[in-house]
Motif scaffolding. Structure first.
Motif, short mmCIF file in Angstrom:
data_model
loop_
_atom_site.label_atom_id
_atom_site.label_comp_id
_atom_site.label_asym_id
_atom_site.label_seq_id
_atom_site.Cartn_x
_atom_site.Cartn_y
_atom_site.Cartn_z
N CYS A 109 0.89 -1.35 -0.09
CA CYS A 109 -0.13 0.09 0.01
C CYS A 109 0.83 1.24 -0.04
CB CYS A 109 -0.96 -0.18 1.05
SG CYS A 109 -0.17 0.13 2.78
N ARG A 110 0.20 2.20 -0.37
CA ARG A 110 1.02 3.66 -0.34
C ARG A 110 0.02 4.46 0.66
NH1 ARG A 110 1.49 4.81 -5.58
NH2 ARG A 110 3.70 4.11 -5.53
N ILE A 111 0.53 5.13 1.57
CA ILE A 111 -0.01 5.86 2.42
C ILE A 111 0.54 7.27 2.75
CG2 ILE A 111 -0.72 6.16 5.13
CD1 ILE A 111 -2.02 3.54 3.75
N SER A 112 -0.20 8.35 2.80
CA SER A 112 0.41 9.70 2.56
C SER A 112 0.30 10.30 4.22
CB SER A 112 -0.47 10.49 1.69
OG SER A 112 -1.83 10.42 2.02
N THR A 113 -0.58 9.78 5.14
CA THR A 113 -0.27 10.45 6.54
C THR A 113 -0.25 9.23 7.56
OG1 THR A 113 -2.87 9.94 6.71
CG2 THR A 113 -2.13 12.23 5.97
N PRO A 114 0.37 9.62 8.60
CA PRO A 114 0.78 10.86 8.96
C PRO A 114 2.19 11.30 8.36
CG PRO A 114 1.32 9.47 10.68
CD PRO A 114 0.59 8.73 9.69
N LYS A 115 2.59 10.30 7.74
CA LYS A 115 3.96 10.56 6.80
C LYS A 115 3.84 9.49 5.63
CE LYS A 115 8.99 9.54 7.70
NZ LYS A 115 10.06 8.96 8.88
N ARG A 116 4.28 10.00 4.52
CA ARG A 116 4.27 9.36 3.14
C ARG A 116 5.28 8.15 3.26
NH1 ARG A 116 1.81 10.10 -1.46
NH2 ARG A 116 2.56 9.32 -3.31
N TYR A 117 4.59 7.04 2.71
CA TYR A 117 5.42 5.63 2.82
C TYR A 117 4.69 4.85 2.03
CZ TYR A 117 2.21 3.47 6.04
OH TYR A 117 1.16 2.98 6.67
N HIS A 118 5.40 3.74 1.28
CA HIS A 118 4.70 2.69 0.83
C HIS A 118 5.65 1.26 1.26
CE1 HIS A 118 8.27 3.28 -1.97
NE2 HIS A 118 8.13 1.91 -2.26
N VAL A 119 4.71 0.27 1.07
CA VAL A 119 5.15 -1.15 1.47
C VAL A 119 4.82 -1.96 0.55
CG1 VAL A 119 5.57 -0.91 4.08
CG2 VAL A 119 3.47 -1.86 3.03
#
Length: 174
Positions: A109-119
């Motif tokens: 997934c790609r998440i933008s909150t609280p910090k942008r990251y992807h796994v």
């Protein structure tokens, strides 16, 4: 308990009573005095524990010192966690075992909150772990089962998550 609401609810998604039931569950649970369960980290339901998020948004394994700092006061011999969707087994210095089984249906997934990251795991297969105790010591094995992710990928895409659709279909986030 943290309940993610990244997808719009529709007839194929969880009904409100299911979401309410999940939200009412405890953040942690001790099962049979030897298996401790938590969503993310024992002390924070939204924290990365076995991994850390780097400045570029990628993840890397946490070190043993930081992992062990979060199990202070937990006497369970097996600790089960999740959150990162990445399968990982860590043997603590006192021989206890921490297991993140990965994800059955969202291998990236790609998440933008609280910090942008992807796994991403690199496989669309459903992943899980089997933990067993032999001679007083826990071990775990990861298993992957192929399945047709077409319907779930379409549901993610229709819910406005093309990154999830890609991860569900391929194991990679486009």
């Amino acid at each position: 308990m943290l309940v993610h609401q990244h997808l719009r609810l529709d007839v194929c998604a969880l009904r409100q009573e299911h979401v309410a039931w999940l939200a009412a569950q405890p953040a942690t649970l001790l099962y049979c005095d030897e298996v401790f369960l938590c969503h993310a980290a024992p002390d924070d339901d939204a924290a990365f524990w076995l991994e850390q998020i780097m400045e570029d948004g990628t993840s890397r394994p946490s070190n043993l010192v930081s992992i062990e700092a979060r199990v202070a006061g937990i006497d369970a011999s097996l600790i089960l966690c999740g959150h990162s969707h990445l399968p990982r087994i860590v043997r603590l210095s006192d021989s206890r075992l921490v297991v993140n089984p990965g994800s059955v249906g969202l291998p990236g997934c790609r998440i933008s909150t609280p910090k942008r990251y992807h796994v991403e795991t690199g496989t669309p297969d459903a992943g899980y772990a089997i933990a067993e105790r032999r001679l007083g010591r826990w071990s775990a094995t990861f298993r992957y089962v192929p399945y047709d992710p077409t319907r779930m990928a379409a549901l993610a895409r229709d819910g406005g998550r093309p990154d999830w659709a890609s991860a569900i279909a391929t194991g990679w986030v486009d």
